[in-house]
Design an enzyme around this catalytic site. Sequence first.
Site, PDB file in Angstrom:
ATOM      1  N   ASP A  29      12.124   2.995  21.504  1.00 28.60           N
ATOM      2  CA  ASP A  29      11.502   2.792  20.187  1.00 28.60           C
ATOM      3  C   ASP A  29      12.564   2.503  19.120  1.00 28.60           C
ATOM      4  O   ASP A  29      12.404   1.616  18.280  1.00 28.60           O
ATOM      5  CB  ASP A  29      10.632   3.992  19.795  1.00 28.60           C
ATOM      6  CG  ASP A  29      11.340   5.340  19.982  1.00 28.60           C
ATOM      7  OD1 ASP A  29      12.463   5.365  20.514  1.00 28.60           O
ATOM      8  OD2 ASP A  29      10.748   6.362  19.588  1.00 28.60           O
ATOM      9  N   SER A  45      10.005   2.654  36.326  1.00 28.57           N
ATOM     10  CA  SER A  45       9.698   3.675  35.328  1.00 28.57           C
ATOM     11  C   SER A  45      10.539   3.475  34.071  1.00 28.57           C
ATOM     12  O   SER A  45      10.516   4.293  33.171  1.00 28.57           O
ATOM     13  CB  SER A  45       9.922   5.071  35.907  1.00 28.57           C
ATOM     14  OG  SER A  45      11.287   5.218  36.236  1.00 28.57           O
ATOM     15  N   ALA A  85      10.044  -1.303  30.064  1.00 26.70           N
ATOM     16  CA  ALA A  85       8.898  -2.032  30.625  1.00 26.70           C
ATOM     17  C   ALA A  85       7.711  -2.080  29.664  1.00 26.70           C
ATOM     18  O   ALA A  85       6.872  -2.961  29.757  1.00 26.70           O
ATOM     19  CB  ALA A  85       8.478  -1.424  31.960  1.00 26.70           C
TER      20      ALA A  85
END
Length: 336
Positions: free
Chosen positions: A230, A118, A122
């Site tokens: 991000d 999770s 990834a």
Amino acid sequence: MNPVVSVLFLFFLATLNNKVLSIRTVSSGTCDPTNQPDPLSFRWDQITVLINGYSEHRIPLLQSIAATYSASPLVSSVLVLWGNPSTPTEILSQLSRNLSLSSSLGTASIFLVRQSTSSLNARFIPRSSIRTHAVLICDDDVEIDRESFEFAFRVWQSNSDRLIGTFVRSHDVDLSRREWIYTVHPDKYSIVLTKFMILKSTYLWRYTCGGGAAMAETRRMVEEMRNCEDILMNFVVAEETNAGPVMVGAERVRDWGDARNENDHGGEGLGSRISEVGLSSRRGEHRKRRGRCIREFHRVLGRMPLRYSYGKVVDSVGEQGLCQKGAKLVFCDQYK
Ligand SMILES: *[C@@H]1O[C@H](CO)[C@@H](O)[C@H](O)[C@H]1NC(C)=O
């Protein structure tokens, strides 16, 4: 159930999963250059779309978003990266069937990829199924109209080293506390969010495999904080280009708000629907956490690569181009 039996049972489940969902797991050879397809064979005229999926209750929206991208002739393929390990297999099999039905109606294939982790890192794994220079990274809660998406891709084609996006934020310095913070400026930006981000596929490799020990440490931070992947990608690209990102205006954007961003501003000035669920204290908490990421990345990498950009490129009558003015991007009509 004794431990050996339960391990075998899990293994059986995993094998079953593999069959049903054609899962591509992340192998330890992800960063082995010989496992990578030759970038010379990559296409410039199409884009691979990577949609992050996590919440089961948003599956209907996810399906509609995937179908929209799959219908564009500019899309090479759509990968739905499912990052929630506790979603029941039955739901994912159904989703997989539904997605292949949508695929058959569109032009691009849609694949469901169950992530083996999770970890937010990834979503940036360089996958061998990516055969385009351009990659769109987006969330399962942001709907953008097809014309705006295709316009954003054309903007990327003429600025292929830059990060392109519709949702932007900024870093800044808090002078009184003498520290980096995460914020929103009305006139400038230095960070593009992964709600909708177009980038060159080689940056996935830079993020995942490059940068040595310092990059490895920052990737670990992303994993621990479950946030800021991000921001880290913005660091990676700014470091490479020594330039800020490019903001592209969109005609119609709907931001349904995700768990991480619903307490944040959403696409201001873009006519998006902003979730009003969040309380300002939670929004403040979100910003603080993101500020901490900026400080930590800066500390570990030893410099601040983020650069500001100004203005946004819009697709409209009297279209405005962006021009380079010194290190800044400005509307070309301001440049004259
Ligand atoms: C798949 O599609 C069917 C029919 O539209 C719908 O009822 C179901 O909820 C969908 N399930 C998933 C998991 O996508």
